[in-house]
Design a protein around this motif. Structure first.
Motif, PDB file in Angstrom:
ATOM      1  N   THR A 169       0.854  -1.182   0.000  1.00 51.54           N
ATOM      2  CA  THR A 169       0.000   0.000   0.000  1.00 51.54           C
ATOM      3  C   THR A 169       0.891   1.233   0.000  1.00 51.54           C
ATOM      4  O   THR A 169       1.833   1.322   0.781  1.00 51.54           O
ATOM      5  N   PHE A 170       0.575   2.155  -0.901  1.00 55.20           N
ATOM      6  CA  PHE A 170       1.346   3.388  -1.041  1.00 55.20           C
ATOM      7  C   PHE A 170       0.522   4.553  -0.524  1.00 55.20           C
ATOM      8  O   PHE A 170      -0.574   4.806  -1.004  1.00 55.20           O
ATOM      9  N   MET A 171       1.073   5.247   0.459  1.00 55.96           N
ATOM     10  CA  MET A 171       0.447   6.424   1.026  1.00 55.96           C
ATOM     11  C   MET A 171       1.150   7.654   0.461  1.00 55.96           C
ATOM     12  O   MET A 171       2.295   7.556   0.078  1.00 55.96           O
ATOM     13  N   PRO A 172       0.598   8.807   0.385  1.00 55.70           N
ATOM     14  CA  PRO A 172      -0.725   9.169   0.889  1.00 55.70           C
ATOM     15  C   PRO A 172      -1.864   8.849  -0.078  1.00 55.70           C
ATOM     16  O   PRO A 172      -3.016   9.115   0.228  1.00 55.70           O
ATOM     17  N   ASP A 173      -1.557   8.260  -1.241  1.00 55.67           N
ATOM     18  CA  ASP A 173      -2.602   7.976  -2.231  1.00 55.67           C
ATOM     19  C   ASP A 173      -3.516   6.825  -1.830  1.00 55.67           C
ATOM     20  O   ASP A 173      -4.582   6.660  -2.405  1.00 55.67           O
ATOM     21  N   PRO A 213       7.162  10.375  -0.522  1.00 55.52           N
ATOM     22  CA  PRO A 213       7.231  11.817  -0.289  1.00 55.52           C
ATOM     23  C   PRO A 213       6.695  12.595  -1.488  1.00 55.52           C
ATOM     24  O   PRO A 213       6.771  12.131  -2.626  1.00 55.52           O
ATOM     25  N   GLU A 214       6.182  13.779  -1.213  1.00 55.69           N
ATOM     26  CA  GLU A 214       5.673  14.624  -2.280  1.00 55.69           C
ATOM     27  C   GLU A 214       6.824  15.101  -3.162  1.00 55.69           C
ATOM     28  O   GLU A 214       7.890  15.447  -2.669  1.00 55.69           O
ATOM     29  N   ASP A 215       6.597  15.097  -4.448  1.00 51.28           N
ATOM     30  CA  ASP A 215       7.573  15.584  -5.417  1.00 51.28           C
ATOM     31  C   ASP A 215       7.909  17.032  -5.061  1.00 51.28           C
ATOM     32  O   ASP A 215       7.006  17.846  -4.862  1.00 51.28           O
ATOM     33  N   PRO A 216       9.199  17.404  -4.969  1.00 52.36           N
ATOM     34  CA  PRO A 216       9.577  18.766  -4.576  1.00 52.36           C
ATOM     35  C   PRO A 216       8.988  19.849  -5.481  1.00 52.36           C
ATOM     36  O   PRO A 216       8.611  20.911  -4.998  1.00 52.36           O
ATOM     37  N   LEU A 217       8.911  19.592  -6.764  1.00 54.69           N
ATOM     38  CA  LEU A 217       8.344  20.581  -7.681  1.00 54.69           C
ATOM     39  C   LEU A 217       6.859  20.775  -7.394  1.00 54.69           C
ATOM     40  O   LEU A 217       6.368  21.900  -7.311  1.00 54.69           O
ATOM     41  N   LYS A 218       6.131  19.668  -7.204  1.00 56.50           N
ATOM     42  CA  LYS A 218       4.707  19.768  -6.878  1.00 56.50           C
ATOM     43  C   LYS A 218       4.513  20.492  -5.548  1.00 56.50           C
ATOM     44  O   LYS A 218       3.593  21.288  -5.398  1.00 56.50           O
TER      45      LYS A 218
END
Length: 117
Positions: A9-13, A95-100
């Protein structure tokens, strides 16, 4: 614990995939339609594919290459998704993509300024 098709399971999605034993987290992410940044095609060279696994009981021990690349970050729960192999059910946080993240922060700042009286 022997499972034929562990669930990742992949979070946060909150997206999941059932995969074969010893599949890498990067391959499992692709199967679950979760984007993990990488530039080296899974060769542990770019270090962009780090994920966080609080409970690593569903992952194989880090390889020598992964230990060399991550060092003390392993104790913080970080793993290289291109190297970490799945041995059982596991949940990881991407982790959230730095650009996003930068775009999201800029948009939030803009909304704040637009709401200023």
């Amino acid at each position: 614990m022997s499972q034929t098709n562990p669930k990742v399971t992949f979070m946060p999605d909150n997206r999941s995939a059932s995969v074969r034993l010893n599949t890498t987290l990067l391959d499992a992410a692709r199967r679950a339609n979760v984007h993990i940044r990488t530039r080296c095609s899974g060769q542990a060279a770019c270090l962009m594919c780090k994920v966080h696994a609080e409970d690593q009981s569903g992952l194989a021990e880090p390889s020598k290459n992964e230990r060399l690349k991550l060092g003390s970050q392993l104790q913080e729960g970080l793993r290289l998704s291109c190297q970490a192999r799945i041995t059982g059910d596991v949940t990881v946080t991407v982790p959230e993509d730095p650009l996003k993240a930068a775009v999201r922060a800029q948009l939030a700042k803009q909304r704040e300024e637009d709401d200023w009286p």
